[in-house]
Design an enzyme around this catalytic site. Structure first.
Site, mmCIF file in Angstrom:
data_model
loop_
_atom_site.group_PDB
_atom_site.id
_atom_site.type_symbol
_atom_site.label_atom_id
_atom_site.label_comp_id
_atom_site.label_asym_id
_atom_site.label_seq_id
_atom_site.Cartn_x
_atom_site.Cartn_y
_atom_site.Cartn_z
ATOM 1 N N GLU A 132 49.675 67.264 65.256
ATOM 2 C CA GLU A 132 50.466 67.181 64.085
ATOM 3 C C GLU A 132 51.818 66.360 64.433
ATOM 4 O O GLU A 132 52.634 65.820 63.525
ATOM 5 C CB GLU A 132 51.188 68.778 63.759
ATOM 6 C CG GLU A 132 49.907 69.731 63.094
ATOM 7 C CD GLU A 132 49.434 69.054 61.973
ATOM 8 O OE1 GLU A 132 50.129 68.329 61.181
ATOM 9 O OE2 GLU A 132 48.187 69.462 61.837
ATOM 10 N N ASP A 162 53.808 63.433 50.601
ATOM 11 C CA ASP A 162 52.489 64.058 50.305
ATOM 12 C C ASP A 162 52.431 65.070 49.088
ATOM 13 O O ASP A 162 51.587 65.484 48.733
ATOM 14 C CB ASP A 162 51.817 64.978 51.426
ATOM 15 C CG ASP A 162 52.850 65.921 51.672
ATOM 16 O OD1 ASP A 162 54.044 66.012 51.274
ATOM 17 O OD2 ASP A 162 52.598 66.886 52.674
ATOM 18 N N THR A 217 58.532 68.641 54.636
ATOM 19 C CA THR A 217 58.078 69.302 55.835
ATOM 20 C C THR A 217 58.697 69.364 56.817
ATOM 21 O O THR A 217 59.219 68.293 57.247
ATOM 22 C CB THR A 217 56.648 68.238 56.135
ATOM 23 O OG1 THR A 217 55.953 68.304 54.879
ATOM 24 C CG2 THR A 217 55.703 68.927 57.037
#
Length: 285
Positions: free
Chosen positions: A70, A88, A93
């Site tokens: 990640e 996205d 995020t």
């Protein structure tokens, strides 16, 4: 920096790992489906000789493995302060497990932090996080939310809140299901990595449906099956799920990480570990 194609999110909003905006936190936090023939006495030889992924040393390895995919780094604790909109469709995020402003898990995290520490630097964003839930909007968050997130990340109370939400929603359910299936440490990790990316919702690419797809091909040790055969079936199903979504289409975290350990027969996830993700090499001694 987090690798966009490996982010915890997908391009299909209903496939986002938590699905909190659609099915509620209660479904995600609920115990996962258990195999019908599982029993405490039924276990594989590998699982019998392994400690669980919840062993502190193994859990640290799990965090590093996920972070390599990640964040292109083994330093998962450096990610408390991470925050970015990677485009996205899920807004910001952030944090150690990729909490997103558009999927509800960031809202739950900030609410937990505020319950534990009222008046914290992120508390004022709760109304905005409620409004943007289910969207990619930054309305009410910009321009200072990223700066305030990084400030909060210096607070041990916020760090612990991130740890606790990671465990409640992802880590503990995955380990519980892995143990119910009588899997060793590696098998429990394959479950954890899958639920981190895909969640445990009702969509076809969710963790529980990846597991169901694998069960159509092989039985886990708890049902009398061979552990290696079952894990290969699970990873096949995982790769299928990843390829359904553009954001997950790079499957190297399976191909050159988890399959490497499986081919080596390292069902207990013992060190040393050597693997690659996106062509980068990693080592845990």
């Amino acid at each position: 920096m987090r690798h966009p194609s490996s982010d915890l999110a997908s391009t299909n909003p209903t496939s986002r790992r938590t699905l909190l905006t659609l099915i509620g936190a209660s479904l995600v936090a609920a115990p996962l489906l258990r195999p019908s023939h599982a029993s405490a006495a039924t276990t594989s030889r590998a699982a019998a000789g392994c400690v669980g992924l919840d062993d502190p040393a193994k859990k640290e390895i799990a965090m590093q493995l996920v972070s390599s995919a990640e964040n292109s780094s083994l330093d998962w604790k450096a990610q408390y302060k991470y925050i970015e909109d990677i485009g996205d469709g899920r807004g910001y995020t952030a944090g150690i497990i990729g909490f997103c402003s558009g999927t509800g898990d960031m809202l739950d995290l900030v609410q937990l932090y505020t319950d534990r520490k009222p008046g914290n630097v992120l508390a004022k964003y709760l109304p905005a996080l409620k409004r943007v839930n289910g969207t990619d909007s930054h309305d009410g968050l910009d321009p200072n939310f990223p700066k305030d997130w990084r400030k909060a990340a210096q607070d041990s109370v916020f760090q612990q809140a991130q740890n606790d939400e990671r465990d409640r929603v992802y880590f503990n359910p995955a380990v519980t299901q892995g143990k119910a299936d009588a899997l060793g440490t590696l098998g429990q990790f394959t479950y954890y990595d899958a639920i981190v990316m895909h969640g445990d919702g009702s969509d076809p690419t969710s963790f529980r449906n990846i597991r169901k797809r694998a069960l159509n091909k092989a039985k886990p040790p708890a049902q009398g099956g061979d552990e290696t055969t079952y894990l290969n079936a699970f990873l096949d199903a995982r790769v299928w799920a990843m390829k359904q979504e553009a954001a997950h289409s790079d499957t190297t975290r399976v191909d050159t990480e988890q399959r490497v350990f499986l081919r080596n027969g390292n069902l207990c996830l013992n060190t040393p570990l050597n693997w690659k993700v996106y062509g980068d090499s990693y080592h845990i001694g």
